[in-house]
Design an enzyme around this catalytic site. Structure first.
Site, PDB file in Angstrom:
ATOM      1  N   GLY A 193      49.643  -3.987  41.227  1.00 53.61           N
ATOM      2  CA  GLY A 193      50.652  -3.086  40.699  1.00 53.61           C
ATOM      3  C   GLY A 193      50.705  -3.140  39.192  1.00 53.61           C
ATOM      4  N   HIS A 194      51.721  -2.505  38.624  1.00 54.38           N
ATOM      5  CA  HIS A 194      51.894  -2.433  37.174  1.00 54.38           C
ATOM      6  C   HIS A 194      53.055  -3.283  36.689  1.00 54.38           C
ATOM      7  CE1 HIS A 194      49.706   1.745  36.906  1.00 54.38           C
ATOM      8  NE2 HIS A 194      48.971   0.801  37.461  1.00 54.38           N
ATOM      9  N   GLY A 195      53.480  -4.239  37.496  1.00 59.79           N
ATOM     10  CA  GLY A 195      54.514  -5.155  37.066  1.00 59.79           C
ATOM     11  C   GLY A 195      55.919  -4.631  37.292  1.00 59.79           C
ATOM     12  N   ASP A 221      51.416   1.472  41.357  1.00 59.61           N
ATOM     13  CA  ASP A 221      52.142   1.725  40.114  1.00 59.61           C
ATOM     14  C   ASP A 221      53.094   0.559  39.900  1.00 59.61           C
ATOM     15  OD1 ASP A 221      53.637   3.084  37.954  1.00 59.61           O
ATOM     16  OD2 ASP A 221      52.572   4.856  38.621  1.00 59.61           O
TER      17      ASP A 221
END
Length: 366
Positions: A207-209, A185
Site C-alpha cells: 500500500g501507500h501507507g 493505494d
C-alpha cells in the site's frame, strides 16, 4: 481476535465508522441477514434485504443490535446504511460481500456506505470482495472525471489503482485498531475535516501507507487535527507516514496536533514524507502557481525505526509561505536498505522544530 481487512471506500460525512460501541447490560438482539431474506448464492442482489435488516436494527430502542452476516457469498449491487440510530450497532461479517464485476453496475457512488452513525462496531473474519481484477482495467479516473466508481477490494496486489483501505473525511472520534490492510493505494486515507482519530496496532502492506490528504485542492476544506498513530507496522509500502498538500492550494486550513509513535518500517520507499508540493499526475493545474496554504504544526515523531528502500528516509518538504512549525523528532532510527549505496539521508525545507535522542538519518532541522 477476529478482525476484518477493510477495503472499501466509506466517505464519512459525519460518519463514525469504526467506533467501538460500549457494551450494554441488555443482551443485544441479533439480526441474521440470511434469516431475513438474503441469499448467499453470489448472484441475487441482497441490497434491499440488507437495507431492511439495517432499518429494523437501527430503529430498535431497547438495548443494542447485532447484525450478523454468516458464511456464504452475498452479492450487493450497492447499499447505504444511514443513521442516526436509536442504539449501538455491532456489524459482524463472517461471510463474503461481493461487488458487481462491472463498476458501472454499482447502483450508487459508493458500493458500501455508512452515514450519520454513532456507536458502530464492525468486525468479523469475512471478506469485502470488490472484484478488483475485473474492474482495475476500467480505471481511468485520473483523466476521465466521468469514470465509473470502483468498489474497493480485499487483499489486492500492490499495483491495484486507487483502492484505499479505509478512507474518511468530515469524521470525528474514530478509533481504528487491530487491523491488517493490504491495498493498492493508501492503507488509511485521512481527508478534510477529520478530527480526534486514533490508529493503533495496524499492519499496512502492500500500500501507500497512512496518508493525510491530499489537502488544499478544493475550496471550503476544513482543518485536520488531533491524530494519533501508534504501534503500527509498515511492510514494503511505498510510503509510511505521509502528509500531502497541493501546491497553490485553494483553501487555507490547519493540520495540527499529530503524534506518530512506535512505528516500524520494513523496506519502505519513503518512510517519513511530508510533501507540500503534491502533484500525482503532472502537469497539475496548481503546479508552479505558488506555495501551499495548508499550515502544518505541532507534529511529533517518536521512536520511528526500521529500513528505507530509498536513501532519503525522511523528507520534510514544507511550504515556503506557511512553514511547518513545532516539529519534534525523537529517537529516529531508519537505515538505508536499498540498491544504491550509502547511509540514509534527510531533506528539510521550511521546517522549524527540535530534535532529541538518536537520529538516523542525521537531521536537517535548523
Amino acid at each position: 481476535m477476529a478482525y476484518i481487512v477493510f477495503a472499501f471506500k466509506a466517505l464519512c460525512l459525519s460518519l463514525l465508522f469504526i467506533v467501538v460501541a460500549s457494551r450494554s447490560t441488555v443482551r443485544p438482539k441479533v439480526f441474521n441477514v440470511q434469516r431475513h431474506g438474503s441469499k448467499p448464492d453470489g448472484k441475487t442482489d441482497n441490497a434491499n434485504a440488507f437495507t431492511s435488516v439495517w432499518s429494523r436494527a437501527c430503529r430498535r430502542k431497547s438495548g443494542s443490535s447485532k447484525i450478523y452476516v454468516p458464511k456464504g457469498t452475498f452479492y450487493l449491487g450497492g447499499v447505504e446504511f444511514v443513521g442516526p440510530c436509536k442504539n449501538p450497532i455491532e456489524f459482524i461479517i463472517d461471510g463474503t460481500l461481493l461487488a458487481p464485476a462491472n463498476p458501472s453496475d454499482i447502483k450508487q457512488d459508493t458500493w458500501i456506505n455508512f452515514r450519520y452513525i454513532n456507536d458502530l462496531s464492525i468486525s468479523g473474519s469475512g471478506t469485502l470482495d470488490g472484484q478488483g481484477k475485473q474492474s482495475w482495467p476500467l480505471n481511468d479516473c485520473h483523466k476521465n472525471p466521468n469514470c465509473p466508481k470502483l468498489a474497493m477490494v480485499t487483499f489486492p496486489p500492490g499495483d491495484s489503482p486507487n483502492t484505499d483501505g479505509i478512507k474518511m473525511g468530515s469524521c470525528s472520534n474514530i478509533h481504528i485498531s487491530n487491523t491488517n490492510i493490504g491495498t493498492g493505494d493508501d492503507c488509511i486515507a485521512i481527508l478534510s475535516g477529520t478530527t480526534n482519530l486514533d490508529i493503533s496496532n495496524v499492519k499496512c502492506g502492500p500500500g501507500h501507507g497512512i496518508s493525510v490528504g491530499s489537502l488544499g485542492k478544493n475550496k471550503d476544506e476544513k482543518d485536520v487535527k488531533d491524530l494519533t498513530v501508534r504501534d503500527v507496522f509498515f511492510n514494503g509500502t511505498s510510503d509510511g507516514i505521509r502528509i500531502k498538500t497541493w501546491e497553490s492550494s485553494a483553501s487555507k486550513i490547519l493540520v495540527s496536533n499529530f503524534v506518530y509513535e512506535n512505528i516500524q518500517m520494513i523496506d519502505v520507499g519513503k518512510p517519513i514524507n511530508i510533501d507540500q508540493k503534491y502533484c500525482p499526475h503532472p502537469p497539475c493545474e496548481h503546479e508552479q502557481k505558488g506555495e501551499s496554504h495548508v499550515q502544518i504544526q505541532d507534529l511529533k515523531l517518536k521512536n520511528i525505526y526500521g529500513t528505507s528502500k530509498n536513501k532519503v528516509a525522511m523528507n520534510l518538504q514544507c511550504s515556503k509561505s506557511f512553514p511547518c512549525k513545532n516539529v519534534e523528532l525523537i529517537d529516529i532510527n531508519i537505515k538505508h536498505n536499498g540498491l544504491e549505496g550509502g547511509s540514509s539521508t534527510a531533506v528539510c525545507e521550511n521546517v522549524d522544530g527540535s530534535v532529541r535522542g538518536k537520529m538516523v538519518p542525521q537531521h536537517c532541522l535548523n
